[in-house]
Design a protein around this motif. Structure first.
Motif, PDB file in Angstrom:
ATOM      1  N   TYR A  25      83.507  37.400  49.761  1.00  0.00           N
ATOM      2  CA  TYR A  25      83.877  37.863  48.427  1.00  0.00           C
ATOM      3  C   TYR A  25      82.665  37.872  47.506  1.00  0.00           C
ATOM      4  N   VAL A  26      82.660  38.811  46.586  1.00  0.00           N
ATOM      5  CA  VAL A  26      81.722  38.820  45.473  1.00  0.00           C
ATOM      6  C   VAL A  26      82.541  38.911  44.198  1.00  0.00           C
ATOM      7  N   ILE A  27      81.949  38.470  43.100  1.00  0.00           N
ATOM      8  CA  ILE A  27      82.624  38.494  41.807  1.00  0.00           C
ATOM      9  C   ILE A  27      81.901  39.500  40.923  1.00  0.00           C
ATOM     10  N   TYR A  28      82.652  40.410  40.323  1.00  0.00           N
ATOM     11  CA  TYR A  28      82.053  41.399  39.423  1.00  0.00           C
ATOM     12  C   TYR A  28      81.654  40.729  38.115  1.00  0.00           C
ATOM     13  N   LYS A  29      80.421  40.947  37.696  1.00  0.00           N
ATOM     14  CA  LYS A  29      79.903  40.444  36.421  1.00  0.00           C
ATOM     15  C   LYS A  29      79.901  41.600  35.440  1.00  0.00           C
ATOM     16  N   GLY A  30      80.901  41.661  34.591  1.00  0.00           N
ATOM     17  CA  GLY A  30      81.074  42.795  33.690  1.00  0.00           C
ATOM     18  C   GLY A  30      79.912  43.045  32.754  1.00  0.00           C
ATOM     19  N   GLY A  31      79.410  42.001  32.091  1.00  0.00           N
ATOM     20  CA  GLY A  31      78.329  42.186  31.129  1.00  0.00           C
ATOM     21  C   GLY A  31      77.061  42.721  31.768  1.00  0.00           C
ATOM     22  N   ALA A  32      76.781  42.259  32.974  1.00  0.00           N
ATOM     23  CA  ALA A  32      75.573  42.690  33.679  1.00  0.00           C
ATOM     24  C   ALA A  32      75.827  43.906  34.552  1.00  0.00           C
ATOM     25  N   ASP A  33      77.088  44.319  34.658  1.00  0.00           N
ATOM     26  CA  ASP A  33      77.497  45.418  35.526  1.00  0.00           C
ATOM     27  C   ASP A  33      76.922  45.239  36.928  1.00  0.00           C
ATOM     28  N   GLY A  34      77.086  44.012  37.444  1.00  0.00           N
ATOM     29  CA  GLY A  34      76.598  43.686  38.778  1.00  0.00           C
ATOM     30  C   GLY A  34      77.542  42.714  39.452  1.00  0.00           C
TER      31      GLY A  34
END
Length: 140
Positions: free
Chosen positions: A97-106
């Protein structure tokens, strides 16, 4: 009779109208083979395909590709997408799994460390699920 006609017209006007659009690779979708679809709390529609993760905001499609680059944080074949109670979007690909980092769009690949900080020890492979309240359930 006029009252009945007026009531019928008001009822027809009050009904919700849904508009459906068919999307494919011509619209920016990474592949026409879709594995999963998820709508998050921010209004994004996430589409996991065999070749990438796609995010649709109602107007534009954005594809997140890996192409198996060295150091890539996201695998191509997306299996599931879910959101926890904190608004973190979890993406499953290739038994991790990876977690989406909204602020960094990564993406953050340290999902195992995050789960460990919550007191959840995992061994790979593991499966996760989130209920409607965003509670995470982990099976190892």
């Amino acid at each position: 009779m006029l009252a009945l006609l007026t009531l019928s017209v008001m009822t027809l006007c009050a009904q919700d109208q849904y508009v459906f659009h068919r999307m494919n690779t011509n619209d920016g979708l990474s592949s026409n083979t879709i594995n999963c679809i998820f709508a998050d709390s921010r209004g994004y529609l996430w589409i996991g395909t065999e070749s990438a993760l796609n995010r649709y905001d109602g107007y534009n499609m954005k594809a997140y590709y890996s192409f198996n680059r060295k150091g890539a944080t996201l695998a191509n074949n997306i299996q599931s997408i879910q959101e926890d109670a904190e608004g973190k979007v979890w993406i499953e690909a290739n038994q991790s799994y990876v977690i989406y980092k909204g602020g960094a769009d990564g993406f953050d690949t340290r999902s195992n460390e995050y789960l460990k900080s919550l007191g959840i020890a995992v061994t790979i492979p593991y499966k996760m699920a989130a209920d409607d309240a965003g509670n995470l359930f982990v099976a190892t």
